[in-house]
Scaffold this active site. Sequence first.
Site, mmCIF file in Angstrom:
data_model
loop_
_atom_site.group_PDB
_atom_site.id
_atom_site.type_symbol
_atom_site.label_atom_id
_atom_site.label_comp_id
_atom_site.label_asym_id
_atom_site.label_seq_id
_atom_site.Cartn_x
_atom_site.Cartn_y
_atom_site.Cartn_z
ATOM 1 N N LYS A 26 -2.229 10.371 -5.045
ATOM 2 C CA LYS A 26 -1.187 9.356 -5.247
ATOM 3 C C LYS A 26 -1.039 9.050 -6.742
ATOM 4 O O LYS A 26 0.068 8.975 -7.274
ATOM 5 C CB LYS A 26 -1.532 8.077 -4.457
ATOM 6 C CG LYS A 26 -1.416 8.287 -2.940
ATOM 7 C CD LYS A 26 -2.064 7.191 -2.091
ATOM 8 C CE LYS A 26 -1.980 7.545 -0.607
ATOM 9 N NZ LYS A 26 -2.656 6.589 0.290
ATOM 10 N N GLN A 51 -6.514 1.334 -0.245
ATOM 11 C CA GLN A 51 -6.707 2.473 0.647
ATOM 12 C C GLN A 51 -7.517 2.050 1.876
ATOM 13 O O GLN A 51 -8.572 1.442 1.766
ATOM 14 C CB GLN A 51 -7.414 3.613 -0.122
ATOM 15 C CG GLN A 51 -7.558 4.904 0.672
ATOM 16 C CD GLN A 51 -6.252 5.621 0.964
ATOM 17 O OE1 GLN A 51 -5.253 5.439 0.269
ATOM 18 N NE2 GLN A 51 -6.232 6.418 2.016
ATOM 19 N N ASP A 75 2.931 -0.324 1.127
ATOM 20 C CA ASP A 75 2.547 0.318 2.389
ATOM 21 C C ASP A 75 3.401 -0.208 3.552
ATOM 22 O O ASP A 75 3.507 0.446 4.585
ATOM 23 C CB ASP A 75 1.081 -0.019 2.728
ATOM 24 C CG ASP A 75 0.084 0.985 2.166
ATOM 25 O OD1 ASP A 75 0.374 2.190 2.196
ATOM 26 O OD2 ASP A 75 -0.995 0.538 1.723
HETATM 27 N N1 GUN Z 1 -5.213 5.333 4.860
HETATM 28 C C1 GUN Z 1 -4.619 6.363 5.516
HETATM 29 N N2 GUN Z 1 -3.278 6.337 5.325
HETATM 30 C C2 GUN Z 1 -3.027 5.269 4.536
HETATM 31 C C3 GUN Z 1 -1.830 4.715 3.993
HETATM 32 O O1 GUN Z 1 -0.715 5.201 4.227
HETATM 33 N N3 GUN Z 1 -1.989 3.608 3.219
HETATM 34 C C4 GUN Z 1 -3.206 3.040 2.971
HETATM 35 N N4 GUN Z 1 -3.244 1.962 2.214
HETATM 36 N N5 GUN Z 1 -4.334 3.538 3.467
HETATM 37 C C5 GUN Z 1 -4.231 4.644 4.238
#
Ligand code: GUN
Length: 297
Positions: free
Chosen positions: A52, A96, A119
Amino acid sequence: MTTIIDGNSVAEEIQAGVEDCVETLSAADETPGLATVLMSDDGASATYVSMKQRTCEELGINSFHHEIDPEAPAEELFSKIDELNDDPDVHGILVQMPVPDHVDKRTVLNRIDPMKDVDGFHPENVGRLVAGNARYKPCTPHGVQKILDAYDIETEGADAVVVGRSDIVGKPMANLLIQRDDGGNATTTVCHSRTKDLAAKTRNADLVVVAAGVPEMVDGDMIGEGATVIDVGINRVDADTEKGYELIGDVDFESAKQKAGAITPVPGGVGPLTIAMLMYNTAKAASLQSGVEIDLP
Ligand code: GUN
């Protein structure tokens, strides 16, 4: 002939559009900023976060990374969120998931300023999505919509089955598919671990989205002739490779490919879209917070 969906090319096109938005914002002194917070020892989570950050850099988005010891008290994460909420250079905040067991996930999601919740997991943003007035669509299901659109796969009137009911993918995917909107209007069934005769449900579907987190749980016998199969799973399984593992999906690709009209591979299917849509939401967040108008792809 089965179409093998190329998620990388769909993601690249979206990212090119987001890059134009970032240029517009930067020209107005509002360069988008994304803060990532990792409170985990999990190697896969660390890899996702670094992907990311790397994509942010490629698109000209400022990225700010914070790591918190997974053994630290929850309060350390909460106060980091407060600090990022107050930082005007940070337009988007991503913690995350999963966080350690001693950290209450709901408190984390509630603590993030809903305007910075790229998110789309804050209850205010979940509510808006359900109400048909989404601010930030959750990245992975939004990416699935973008794939379907890029390949001219119609959802209107389609029988869709979502396998999995997670807050991150299954629930928002189903909510997007039922909306009276582009990429919606599907007759949608949500299946999960307590579903009776899953195969009977998936076999009758025009569109099957699998996000169960179980390696290769859906195979060709469970797919109807010509259906679209979207595999959201990314599972690390031990393998005799350089890294000691390989990535496989929730769908048994080889057998499902024999039946599907179109199918996403793993890797190279939905995964790249999750990142592209995070960049999209970060640009949108900067636009909403600054009032600078952009033309999102
Ligand atoms: N863990 C797995 N997928 C995601 C996501 O799309 N966002 C976040 N914050 N954590 C994740």
